[in-house]
Every structure is written in structure tokens, then in C-alpha cells.
Design a protein around this motif. Structure first.
Motif, short mmCIF file in Angstrom:
data_model
loop_
_atom_site.label_atom_id
_atom_site.label_comp_id
_atom_site.label_asym_id
_atom_site.label_seq_id
_atom_site.Cartn_x
_atom_site.Cartn_y
_atom_site.Cartn_z
N ALA A 242 10.08 -1.41 -5.58
CA ALA A 242 10.63 -2.67 -5.08
C ALA A 242 10.04 -2.94 -3.69
N LEU A 243 9.67 -4.19 -3.45
CA LEU A 243 9.07 -4.59 -2.18
C LEU A 243 10.09 -5.12 -1.16
N SER A 244 11.35 -5.16 -1.52
CA SER A 244 12.38 -5.65 -0.60
C SER A 244 13.73 -5.06 -0.98
N GLY A 245 14.68 -5.21 -0.09
CA GLY A 245 16.03 -4.75 -0.38
C GLY A 245 16.63 -5.50 -1.56
N ALA B 158 1.94 6.77 -6.78
CA ALA B 158 0.93 7.70 -7.30
C ALA B 158 1.34 9.15 -7.01
N ILE B 159 1.84 9.40 -5.81
CA ILE B 159 2.27 10.75 -5.45
C ILE B 159 3.42 11.20 -6.34
N LEU B 160 4.43 10.35 -6.47
CA LEU B 160 5.60 10.70 -7.27
C LEU B 160 5.24 10.91 -8.73
N GLN B 161 4.37 10.08 -9.27
CA GLN B 161 3.95 10.25 -10.66
C GLN B 161 3.19 11.57 -10.83
N ARG B 162 2.36 11.91 -9.86
CA ARG B 162 1.62 13.17 -9.91
C ARG B 162 2.58 14.36 -9.87
N LEU B 163 3.72 14.16 -9.21
CA LEU B 163 4.74 15.22 -9.14
C LEU B 163 5.63 15.26 -10.38
N GLY B 164 5.37 14.35 -11.34
CA GLY B 164 6.08 14.38 -12.61
C GLY B 164 7.27 13.44 -12.72
N HIS B 165 7.39 12.52 -11.79
CA HIS B 165 8.52 11.59 -11.81
C HIS B 165 8.11 10.24 -12.38
N GLN B 166 9.05 9.56 -13.00
CA GLN B 166 8.86 8.16 -13.33
C GLN B 166 9.28 7.38 -12.08
N LYS C 33 7.58 8.88 7.93
CA LYS C 33 6.42 8.15 7.45
C LYS C 33 5.30 8.36 8.45
N PRO C 34 4.07 8.48 8.03
CA PRO C 34 3.62 8.43 6.64
C PRO C 34 4.00 9.70 5.89
N TYR C 35 4.25 9.54 4.57
CA TYR C 35 4.68 10.66 3.73
C TYR C 35 3.62 11.74 3.68
N GLN C 36 4.09 12.97 3.71
CA GLN C 36 3.24 14.11 3.38
C GLN C 36 3.67 14.54 1.98
N ILE C 37 2.72 14.81 1.10
CA ILE C 37 3.03 15.12 -0.30
C ILE C 37 4.04 16.27 -0.41
N ALA C 38 3.80 17.35 0.30
CA ALA C 38 4.69 18.52 0.20
C ALA C 38 6.10 18.17 0.68
N ASP C 39 6.20 17.38 1.75
CA ASP C 39 7.51 17.01 2.29
C ASP C 39 8.26 16.11 1.32
N MET D 55 0.83 -1.21 0.00
CA MET D 55 0.00 0.00 0.00
C MET D 55 0.87 1.26 0.00
N VAL D 56 1.95 1.25 0.77
CA VAL D 56 2.86 2.40 0.81
C VAL D 56 3.48 2.61 -0.57
#
Length: 134
Positions: A42-45, A30-38, A115-121, A23-24
Motif C-alpha cells: 500500500a502506498l498510503s495509510g 522483493a526482500i520479503l518475497q525472497r524471505l518466503g513471505h507473501q 530505514k533503510p531496511y537491512q535484510i537481516a534486520d 521504490m521502498v
């Protein structure tokens, strides 16, 4: 994963997002894509190392969860640094910044995000990493 190698570097930068909670990852992506990033996830190290090796020419920044089962964030940080010594890595944790930074000696992360991430931060920390290298 479809990385556009011809994307405008100032508007489309690839972030490797690593977290053991699906979920994270979904929300962060979704947040990063909305900010214009590709985004590469990864779910693990271990998966983070695989993804980095596959997309290393595109990845400009890593957002890495510190607490994960198996290969934890600190071990992943060390492995990524061995592969790319100057790769900007932002550590994500529920711990305080001081608690996170005390776990690292001479080679510290580019930044720490609560965590949890704030979009602006999240946006500000990633932008600072990318503009520092510009």
C-alpha cells in the motif's frame, strides 16, 4: 494480488507493507518475497486500510512507514488497531527507536525498524513477530 490461502503457515506468511515511496515498496516486497513471505503493498495509510480489509484473514503482520503524507503512520497504526487489536505492527522510520516509541503511549508497536531496511534486520523482526504468535 494473488494470496495462496493453502500456503504452509510456517513458510508462507502474508505481510502488509506500507510506504509512500514506490521504490521502498518494490525493494521491501522483493526482500520479503525472497524471505518466503507473501506481500500485500500500500502506498498510503488509506490504501493500507483498504488492503487490510480485503486481505485481513491472510495478513499476519504489517510493516508500516511512520512518516507519510495524508494519513500518516500513527493514524494508520491507530486505525489498524481498531480493526484488529492484536495485529503485530512493525513501524519503519529514519528516527531512532526511542523517538518512535515516545510517540506511542499504552499501545505500542510490536517493533521498530530503522530505514533503510537491512535484510537481516527486517527478517529477524518479522520472524520474531510470527514466531511469537506460533
Amino acid at each position: 494480488m494473488n494470496i495462496n490461502p493453502h500456503g504452509d503457515a510456517s513458510h508462507c506468511r502474508t505481510v502488509l507493507l506500507v510506504d509512500d515511496e514506490k521504490m521502498v515498496l518494490e525493494v521491501g516486497k522483493a526482500i520479503l518475497q525472497r524471505l518466503g513471505h507473501q506481500v500485500v503493498t500500500a502506498l498510503s495509510g488509506e490504501e493500507a486500510i483498504e488492503q487490510f480489509n480485503q486481505y485481513r484473514e491472510f495478513i499476519g503482520c504489517v510493516v508500516l512507514d511512520l512518516t507519510m503524507p495524508g494519513m500518516d503512520g500513527k493514524a494508520t497504526f491507530t486505525a489498524l488497531r481498531e480493526l484488529s487489536p492484536h495485529l503485530p505492527i512493525i513501524l519503519a522510520s529514519g528516527l531512532s527507536v526511542d523517538q518512535v516509541m515516545s510517540q506511542f503511549e499504552s499501545d505500542s508497536p510490536a517493533s521498530v525498524i530503522q530505514k533503510p531496511y537491512q535484510i537481516a534486520d527486517l527478517s529477524a523482526k518479522i520472524e520474531a513477530v510470527f514466531t511469537k504468535d506460533a
